[in-house]
Motif scaffolding. Sequence first.
Motif, PDB file in Angstrom:
ATOM      1  N   ALA A   1       0.836  -1.199   0.000  1.00 43.20           N
ATOM      2  CA  ALA A   1       0.000   0.000   0.000  1.00 43.20           C
ATOM      3  C   ALA A   1       0.870   1.247   0.000  1.00 43.20           C
ATOM      4  O   ALA A   1       0.502   2.278   0.559  1.00 43.20           O
ATOM      5  CB  ALA A   1      -0.939   0.012   1.206  1.00 43.20           C
ATOM      6  N   GLY A   2       2.038   1.141  -0.656  1.00 42.69           N
ATOM      7  CA  GLY A   2       2.832   2.333  -0.933  1.00 42.69           C
ATOM      8  C   GLY A   2       2.192   3.086  -2.078  1.00 42.69           C
ATOM      9  O   GLY A   2       1.054   2.787  -2.470  1.00 42.69           O
ATOM     10  N   PRO A   3       2.890   4.057  -2.653  1.00 50.68           N
ATOM     11  CA  PRO A   3       2.274   4.827  -3.736  1.00 50.68           C
ATOM     12  C   PRO A   3       1.825   3.951  -4.898  1.00 50.68           C
ATOM     13  O   PRO A   3       0.725   4.125  -5.439  1.00 50.68           O
ATOM     14  CB  PRO A   3       3.370   5.818  -4.151  1.00 50.68           C
ATOM     15  CG  PRO A   3       4.630   5.327  -3.520  1.00 50.68           C
ATOM     16  CD  PRO A   3       4.226   4.568  -2.302  1.00 50.68           C
ATOM     17  N   THR A   4       2.647   2.961  -5.275  1.00 53.78           N
ATOM     18  CA  THR A   4       2.259   2.067  -6.362  1.00 53.78           C
ATOM     19  C   THR A   4       1.044   1.236  -5.977  1.00 53.78           C
ATOM     20  O   THR A   4       0.097   1.076  -6.764  1.00 53.78           O
ATOM     21  CB  THR A   4       3.437   1.144  -6.724  1.00 53.78           C
ATOM     22  OG1 THR A   4       4.460   1.919  -7.339  1.00 53.78           O
ATOM     23  CG2 THR A   4       3.002   0.055  -7.677  1.00 53.78           C
TER      24      THR A   4
ATOM     25  N   LEU B   1      -1.297  11.354  -1.228  1.00 54.80           N
ATOM     26  CA  LEU B   1      -0.151  10.570  -1.688  1.00 54.80           C
ATOM     27  C   LEU B   1       1.184  11.225  -1.358  1.00 54.80           C
ATOM     28  O   LEU B   1       2.107  10.578  -0.882  1.00 54.80           O
ATOM     29  CB  LEU B   1      -0.250  10.304  -3.197  1.00 54.80           C
ATOM     30  CG  LEU B   1      -1.338   9.334  -3.658  1.00 54.80           C
ATOM     31  CD1 LEU B   1      -1.234   9.104  -5.162  1.00 54.80           C
ATOM     32  CD2 LEU B   1      -1.231   7.997  -2.927  1.00 54.80           C
ATOM     33  N   VAL B   2       1.307  12.509  -1.639  1.00 59.59           N
ATOM     34  CA  VAL B   2       2.580  13.198  -1.383  1.00 59.59           C
ATOM     35  C   VAL B   2       2.627  13.612   0.080  1.00 59.59           C
ATOM     36  O   VAL B   2       1.863  14.469   0.527  1.00 59.59           O
ATOM     37  CB  VAL B   2       2.749  14.425  -2.298  1.00 59.59           C
ATOM     38  CG1 VAL B   2       4.079  15.121  -1.995  1.00 59.59           C
ATOM     39  CG2 VAL B   2       2.683  14.012  -3.763  1.00 59.59           C
ATOM     40  N   THR B   3       3.520  12.982   0.824  1.00 60.58           N
ATOM     41  CA  THR B   3       3.621  13.256   2.259  1.00 60.58           C
ATOM     42  C   THR B   3       4.927  13.933   2.648  1.00 60.58           C
ATOM     43  O   THR B   3       5.024  14.497   3.739  1.00 60.58           O
ATOM     44  CB  THR B   3       3.494  11.951   3.062  1.00 60.58           C
ATOM     45  OG1 THR B   3       4.459  11.002   2.579  1.00 60.58           O
ATOM     46  CG2 THR B   3       2.087  11.367   2.913  1.00 60.58           C
ATOM     47  N   HIS B   4       5.943  13.870   1.790  1.00 56.73           N
ATOM     48  CA  HIS B   4       7.256  14.416   2.125  1.00 56.73           C
ATOM     49  C   HIS B   4       7.816  15.187   0.932  1.00 56.73           C
ATOM     50  O   HIS B   4       7.797  14.692  -0.190  1.00 56.73           O
ATOM     51  CB  HIS B   4       8.239  13.306   2.506  1.00 56.73           C
ATOM     52  CG  HIS B   4       7.904  12.596   3.778  1.00 56.73           C
ATOM     53  ND1 HIS B   4       6.783  11.801   3.919  1.00 56.73           N
ATOM     54  CD2 HIS B   4       8.556  12.552   4.972  1.00 56.73           C
ATOM     55  CE1 HIS B   4       6.758  11.303   5.145  1.00 56.73           C
ATOM     56  NE2 HIS B   4       7.824  11.738   5.806  1.00 56.73           N
ATOM     57  N   ARG B   5       8.329  16.389   1.215  1.00 53.68           N
ATOM     58  CA  ARG B   5       8.901  17.248   0.175  1.00 53.68           C
ATOM     59  C   ARG B   5      10.276  17.731   0.643  1.00 53.68           C
ATOM     60  O   ARG B   5      10.430  18.162   1.789  1.00 53.68           O
ATOM     61  CB  ARG B   5       7.987  18.446  -0.094  1.00 53.68           C
ATOM     62  CG  ARG B   5       6.580  18.041  -0.537  1.00 53.68           C
ATOM     63  CD  ARG B   5       5.593  19.192  -0.379  1.00 53.68           C
ATOM     64  NE  ARG B   5       4.236  18.792  -0.740  1.00 53.68           N
ATOM     65  CZ  ARG B   5       3.395  18.172   0.076  1.00 53.68           C
ATOM     66  NH1 ARG B   5       3.778  17.865   1.325  1.00 53.68           N
ATOM     67  NH2 ARG B   5       2.176  17.853  -0.342  1.00 53.68           N
ATOM     68  N   PHE B   6      11.253  17.702  -0.271  1.00 55.04           N
ATOM     69  CA  PHE B   6      12.617  18.066   0.089  1.00 55.04           C
ATOM     70  C   PHE B   6      13.243  18.923  -1.005  1.00 55.04           C
ATOM     71  O   PHE B   6      13.031  18.667  -2.193  1.00 55.04           O
ATOM     72  CB  PHE B   6      13.474  16.809   0.266  1.00 55.04           C
ATOM     73  CG  PHE B   6      12.986  15.863   1.319  1.00 55.04           C
ATOM     74  CD1 PHE B   6      13.371  16.008   2.638  1.00 55.04           C
ATOM     75  CD2 PHE B   6      12.126  14.819   0.984  1.00 55.04           C
ATOM     76  CE1 PHE B   6      12.920  15.127   3.617  1.00 55.04           C
ATOM     77  CE2 PHE B   6      11.665  13.936   1.941  1.00 55.04           C
ATOM     78  CZ  PHE B   6      12.057  14.094   3.262  1.00 55.04           C
ATOM     79  N   PRO B   7      14.053  19.923  -0.619  1.00 54.32           N
ATOM     80  CA  PRO B   7      14.871  20.620  -1.619  1.00 54.32           C
ATOM     81  C   PRO B   7      16.019  19.712  -2.051  1.00 54.32           C
ATOM     82  O   PRO B   7      16.286  18.670  -1.427  1.00 54.32           O
ATOM     83  CB  PRO B   7      15.376  21.850  -0.874  1.00 54.32           C
ATOM     84  CG  PRO B   7      15.391  21.441   0.570  1.00 54.32           C
ATOM     85  CD  PRO B   7      14.251  20.474   0.745  1.00 54.32           C
TER      86      PRO B   7
ATOM     87  N   ALA C   1      15.517  12.537   1.554  1.00 52.50           N
ATOM     88  CA  ALA C   1      14.462  12.013   0.683  1.00 52.50           C
ATOM     89  C   ALA C   1      14.597  10.505   0.518  1.00 52.50           C
ATOM     90  O   ALA C   1      13.601   9.766   0.547  1.00 52.50           O
ATOM     91  CB  ALA C   1      14.501  12.712  -0.676  1.00 52.50           C
ATOM     92  N   LEU C   2      15.834  10.027   0.342  1.00 52.27           N
ATOM     93  CA  LEU C   2      16.052   8.588   0.243  1.00 52.27           C
ATOM     94  C   LEU C   2      15.656   7.890   1.540  1.00 52.27           C
ATOM     95  O   LEU C   2      15.038   6.820   1.523  1.00 52.27           O
ATOM     96  CB  LEU C   2      17.517   8.292  -0.084  1.00 52.27           C
ATOM     97  CG  LEU C   2      18.012   8.683  -1.476  1.00 52.27           C
ATOM     98  CD1 LEU C   2      19.499   8.328  -1.616  1.00 52.27           C
ATOM     99  CD2 LEU C   2      17.209   8.002  -2.579  1.00 52.27           C
ATOM    100  N   ASP C   3      16.004   8.489   2.675  1.00 48.95           N
ATOM    101  CA  ASP C   3      15.623   7.910   3.964  1.00 48.95           C
ATOM    102  C   ASP C   3      14.104   7.859   4.107  1.00 48.95           C
ATOM    103  O   ASP C   3      13.554   6.893   4.660  1.00 48.95           O
ATOM    104  CB  ASP C   3      16.220   8.717   5.111  1.00 48.95           C
ATOM    105  CG  ASP C   3      17.723   8.528   5.247  1.00 48.95           C
ATOM    106  OD1 ASP C   3      18.241   7.519   4.745  1.00 48.95           O
ATOM    107  OD2 ASP C   3      18.376   9.414   5.857  1.00 48.95           O
ATOM    108  N   ALA C   4      13.424   8.877   3.599  1.00 46.88           N
ATOM    109  CA  ALA C   4      11.962   8.896   3.689  1.00 46.88           C
ATOM    110  C   ALA C   4      11.348   7.741   2.908  1.00 46.88           C
ATOM    111  O   ALA C   4      10.388   7.110   3.367  1.00 46.88           O
ATOM    112  CB  ALA C   4      11.430  10.229   3.184  1.00 46.88           C
TER     113      ALA C   4
ATOM    114  N   CYS D   1       6.210   7.041   5.271  1.00 48.61           N
ATOM    115  CA  CYS D   1       6.172   7.897   4.096  1.00 48.61           C
ATOM    116  C   CYS D   1       5.352   7.229   3.007  1.00 48.61           C
ATOM    117  O   CYS D   1       5.547   6.048   2.715  1.00 48.61           O
ATOM    118  CB  CYS D   1       7.598   8.171   3.598  1.00 48.61           C
ATOM    119  SG  CYS D   1       7.699   9.006   2.006  1.00 48.61           S
ATOM    120  N   VAL D   2       4.430   7.973   2.399  1.00 45.44           N
ATOM    121  CA  VAL D   2       3.702   7.442   1.255  1.00 45.44           C
ATOM    122  C   VAL D   2       4.472   7.790  -0.011  1.00 45.44           C
ATOM    123  O   VAL D   2       4.968   6.922  -0.718  1.00 45.44           O
ATOM    124  CB  VAL D   2       2.258   7.980   1.198  1.00 45.44           C
ATOM    125  CG1 VAL D   2       1.528   7.408  -0.034  1.00 45.44           C
ATOM    126  CG2 VAL D   2       1.497   7.645   2.473  1.00 45.44           C
TER     127      VAL D   2
END
Length: 344
Positions: free
Chosen positions: A171-174, A313-319, A326-329, A335-336
């Motif tokens: 039940a991740g984004p895919t 769906l988008v739960t985490h945003r990074f510069p 972002a990879l850790d998320a 994280c979704v």
Amino acid sequence: MNNTMTAVVYDEPGTFEIREIPVPTPGPGEVLVKVLAAGVCGTDLHLHAGEFGPTYPLIPGHEIAGEIAAIGPDVTDPAVGTRVVVDNTASCGRCEECRRARPAFCTSLVAQGVNAPGGFSEYVITSANRCFVADDLDPEVAVLTEPVACVVHGLDVLDLQPGAHVLLFGAGPTGLLLTELLRNCGAGSLTVAAPTQSKLDLASARGADNVVQIDRGDMSAALDTLRAIRPQGFDVVIDATGSVNVLAETVDLTRTGGTVFVYGMAAEAAKWPISPYEIFRRELTVKGSFAQQFSFDRAISALRSGRVSADGLVTHRFPLHRYAEALDAVRDSNCVKAMIVPGL
């Protein structure tokens, strides 16, 4: 526009730098896209580890939404200022696989973010004819086009029979995109199994009839629940996790004459023991799906019409400079969907 830009650059597996590099100039038939959002997915974790055929130096990022910043010679459409999503793959159209309508297996495939510069940068060059206009979509919605296109192609391969009883692991984004489109494609019932309750709640909201929380360390209780839902087995069992431990349970949960569908991306070296006799005796079918083919236009239409919802769906945003986070998320089950937003 500055002459330099910030980008994530790998020179070898497992090692990257946030660098200032020259802004590329579009050539004939090309456009320069200012990246507004670029999705981070499990494939990027595999690329980080050196899997999936990366070419170095590599700027990853294959889910790209942006705005046309400059155009090359002879390009009239899309115009500067147009918001677009980018089909990150280009095939030759001449090799045997292309002639058999399998462009994702082209012997000369160019895949941006894999063997060509991708979207984890402020700007990216791409072909004008691989840009889809998305002025009407928020970039955080438009950027989902590539993963939705992969799901649409997967459903082309699966060829789901109307009324089929489906079990989906993941039940991740895919998995959530699969949930929504499976319901729209005529599944008779849909059961989603995953470890994280908050993601299962999203699956329920997207049309799952049953949700089952699993402990991947000890799946016995969840397996009992799944067998109780369909004692004779499911017509289709889909793995969208890439976990060999999960794959190991799929055959036993599939009814006679049913289909096991391998959608999740396991490690390249992973092995999945299957009993040939069981496949033979019960006339089971095993299918796989790779990337997206002939489905980008249908994917953006599904997002545009609301058949696929981006809500939640988008739960985490990074510069860009927080790419490691972002990879850790993506590794974190809470994280979704994570994305890089260069302008953040």
